[in-house]
Design an enzyme around this catalytic site. Structure first.
Site, short mmCIF file in Angstrom:
data_model
loop_
_atom_site.label_atom_id
_atom_site.label_comp_id
_atom_site.label_asym_id
_atom_site.label_seq_id
_atom_site.Cartn_x
_atom_site.Cartn_y
_atom_site.Cartn_z
CD GLU A 165 -20.09 -37.01 39.87
OE1 GLU A 165 -19.87 -35.87 40.28
OE2 GLU A 165 -20.80 -37.23 38.86
CG PHE A 166 -25.53 -40.17 40.54
CD1 PHE A 166 -25.86 -41.37 41.14
CD2 PHE A 166 -25.89 -38.99 41.16
CE1 PHE A 166 -26.55 -41.39 42.35
CE2 PHE A 166 -26.59 -39.00 42.37
CZ PHE A 166 -26.92 -40.21 42.96
CE LYS A 213 -22.23 -43.46 43.66
NZ LYS A 213 -22.15 -43.30 42.23
CB ALA A 240 -26.21 -60.89 28.82
CB CYS A 300 -18.57 -47.29 41.29
SG CYS A 300 -17.64 -45.75 41.39
N1 LIG Z 1 -14.75 -43.19 39.36
C1 LIG Z 1 -16.06 -43.17 39.23
O1 LIG Z 1 -16.63 -43.52 38.20
C2 LIG Z 1 -16.91 -42.70 40.38
C3 LIG Z 1 -18.26 -42.38 40.13
C4 LIG Z 1 -19.03 -41.93 41.20
C5 LIG Z 1 -18.50 -41.84 42.46
N2 LIG Z 1 -17.20 -42.19 42.68
C6 LIG Z 1 -16.65 -42.04 44.03
O2 LIG Z 1 -15.85 -40.87 44.06
C7 LIG Z 1 -14.72 -41.04 44.94
C8 LIG Z 1 -13.43 -40.78 44.19
O3 LIG Z 1 -13.30 -41.74 43.17
P1 LIG Z 1 -12.21 -41.59 42.02
O4 LIG Z 1 -12.51 -42.65 41.02
O5 LIG Z 1 -12.15 -40.17 41.58
O6 LIG Z 1 -10.88 -41.94 42.83
P2 LIG Z 1 -9.36 -41.65 42.37
O7 LIG Z 1 -8.52 -42.62 43.11
O8 LIG Z 1 -9.30 -41.62 40.88
O9 LIG Z 1 -9.09 -40.18 42.86
C9 LIG Z 1 -8.86 -39.80 44.19
C10 LIG Z 1 -7.74 -38.79 44.18
O10 LIG Z 1 -7.65 -38.16 45.46
C11 LIG Z 1 -6.28 -37.90 45.72
N3 LIG Z 1 -6.15 -37.66 47.16
C12 LIG Z 1 -6.28 -38.54 48.19
N4 LIG Z 1 -6.14 -37.91 49.38
C13 LIG Z 1 -5.94 -36.61 49.10
C14 LIG Z 1 -5.72 -35.45 49.90
N5 LIG Z 1 -5.70 -35.51 51.22
N6 LIG Z 1 -5.54 -34.27 49.29
C15 LIG Z 1 -5.56 -34.19 47.94
N7 LIG Z 1 -5.75 -35.25 47.12
C16 LIG Z 1 -5.94 -36.43 47.71
C17 LIG Z 1 -5.57 -39.11 45.20
O11 LIG Z 1 -4.21 -38.89 44.97
C18 LIG Z 1 -6.36 -39.39 43.91
O12 LIG Z 1 -5.79 -38.73 42.80
C19 LIG Z 1 -14.86 -42.44 45.50
O13 LIG Z 1 -15.54 -42.39 46.72
C20 LIG Z 1 -15.72 -43.16 44.47
O14 LIG Z 1 -16.45 -44.24 45.02
C21 LIG Z 1 -16.39 -42.59 41.67
#
Ligand SMILES: NC(=O)c1ccc[n+]([C@@H]2O[C@H](COP(=O)([O-])OP(=O)(O)OC[C@H]3O[C@@H](n4cnc5c(N)ncnc54)[C@H](O)[C@@H]3O)[C@@H](O)[C@H]2O)c1
Length: 429
Positions: A149-150, A202, A250, A258
């Site tokens: 995801e980006f 990524k 800056a 992330c």
């Molecule tokens: N936030 C960003 O901007 C972003 C951008 C690109 C990639 N990512 C990546 O995406 C991933 C998720 O990031 P996020 O920011 O959405 O995290 P987040 O903490 O906001 O969301 C994760 C969700 O998963 C739920 N969860 C955990 N285990 C679960 C299960 N077994 N069943 C159902 N729900 C479950 C949690 O309760 C939580 O709501 C990470 O690896 C992150 O590095 C994030």
């Protein structure tokens, strides 16, 4: 197509909403009871521009439903996106516990026809290969695909519709086909490669952007030392097509959930294979130094911080989000408090989350109220509400018209013309 999304956080909820909006039937599984309760009423528990409308619309059409049972979602989905968090471990490696827990539970549900498990979470390099090995060992019908995801928080919805590229890491075209179908109507450039390359794309993308920010922050420090203006330096650099103007702003350093963790993860991945991560170590070190350098400057300029009231505008790690994970604004708030300042803070969306992360800070509902009686204003997150505030309105409330602009949001010439003492990052005084 029937799609399951495991995890309804920033990434999972956006993914679920967009895929439903593209006309697919989506079942999103979320284990946090508070988030789930909101989602089941068609409400979004996070602040993300335009998202609540898409969630409400597709929820009302019953194309987007929310459950707590992972097994139910797994049975429902022909394609199952894993979107759980992968925060950093102490040693910098991504904590894969939530991922492997979800993956293991999916594998426990037998699939009577081929199904695709999609790694949307940012996972340790080699995860998809290992996951496929485990799936094959069980003789299961699951195929593991990587689709990093980006999205950028704050513009996640438009990022999804206007993605520069969709990366699909798969063993072959057949495994990638389901994702191509899901995303077909987005009509975005798509690149198919092997799963490990997709995982590395990524990390490489985020680490490169983080390095770009650290590079310009290094140039900012040089500008302060020699009397140049980093905005002009960045502009001149960015006019070169090979460099480009983006991510050359800056400021107080990169933050969010992330960049920091992905830099740590790639450093860790390099070290595991005896590859030298020096380039990233430098980027990380500049970033750690940035908020401290900023507070040093405030302290030096004000002749100490003990007992001084400072107005702090912005707590989220960037505008248009309520997310404070690894927010440099929070670091600055806490550092100001640690050095004896009384911090009067405001943020349009992040104050609820910030209360626990910055316990020594006083919060104000109105940004102008936070400025009343302060010795200086510190701008830490460039929200439009701040940009659109008349500097004269601020000036009237401060003890002295002093501003430390951590995002180079205001024009120094205009501010100085208006009687302000203006301090930006990397801008000649
Ligand atoms: N936030 C960003 O901007 C972003 C951008 C690109 C990639 N990512 C990546 O995406 C991933 C998720 O990031 P996020 O920011 O959405 O995290 P987040 O903490 O906001 O969301 C994760 C969700 O998963 C739920 N969860 C955990 N285990 C679960 C299960 N077994 N069943 C159902 N729900 C479950 C949690 O309760 C939580 O709501 C990470 O690896 C992150 O590095 C994030």
């Amino acid at each position: 197509m029937q799609v399951a999304v495991i995890g309804g956080g920033y990434v999972g909820l956006v993914q679920a909403a967009i895929v439903a909006d593209l006309g697919h039937d989506v079942m999103c599984c979320e284990i946090d009871p508070e988030k789930l309760a909101a989602l089941q009423q068609g409400k979004t528990p996070i602040y993300e521009q335009g998202l609540d409308e898409i969630v409400a619309r597709n929820h009302a059409k019953k194309r987007l439903i929310f459950v707590s049972d992972l097994a139910e979602a797994t049975r429902f989905g022909e394609v199952i996106f894993i979107c759980v968090a992968t925060p950093a471990n102490e040693d910098g490696s991504p904590n894969m516990d939530a991922y492997w827990d979800a993956f293991g539970k999916i594998l426990d549900i037998p699939a009577d026809k081929p199904k695709i498990i999609v790694n949307k979470s940012t996972v340790a390099v080699g995860t998809a290969r290992e996951a496929q090995r485990l799936a094959d060992e069980k003789g299961s019908n699951y195929h593991v695909v990587s689709n990093p995801e980006f999205l950028r928080q704050g513009t996640a919805v438009s990022d999804a519709y206007n993605a520069d590229r969709i990366i699909i890491g798969a063993k072959g075209y057949a495994e990638a086909a389901a994702l191509l179908e899901i995303y077909r109507d987005l009509n975005r450039p798509t690149f198919i490669c092997d799963t490990t390359s997709a995982e590395l794309i990524k990390y490489a993308s985020n680490c490169f952007l983080a390095s770009k920010i650290s590079f310009i922050n290094f140039m900012a420090e040089l500008c302060e030392a020699y009397g140049g203006d980093v905005k002009d330096v960045a502009r001149g650099m960015g006019m070169d097509k090979r460099i480009g103007p983006s991510f050359l702003q800056a400021g107080i350093g990169y933050g969010g959930s992330c960049f920091g963790k992905d830099v740590d993860a790639l450093v860790h991945a390099a070290q595991l294979k005896d590859v030298r991560p020096e380039a990233l170590l430098a980027a990380r070190s500049v970033n750690h130094h940035q908020p401290v350098r900023f507070v040093d400057r405030i302290e030096r300029t004000l002749g100490g911080l003990e007992g001084k009231t400072i107005a702090l505008w912005g707590l989220a790690f960037k505008p248009e989000t309520d997310d404070i994970r690894d927010s440099k604004a929070i670091d600055i708030a806490n550092e100001l408090v640690r050095r004896g300042a009384v911090v009067h803070a405001h943020d349009p969306e992040a104050m609820k989350r910030a209360a626990a992360a910055a316990p020594g800070v006083c919060f104000f509902d109105a940004h102008l109220d936070a400025a009343v009686g302060a010795e200086a204003l510190v701008l830490a997150t460039e929200w439009n509400v701040y940009r659109n505030t008349d500097p004269e309105e601020i000036r009237q409330r401060l003890v002295r018209p002093v501003i430390f602009d951590g995002r180079n949001m205001f024009d120094p010439v205009e501010m100085r013309r208006g009687g302000w003492k203006y301090y930006g990052v990397g801008r000649a005084e």
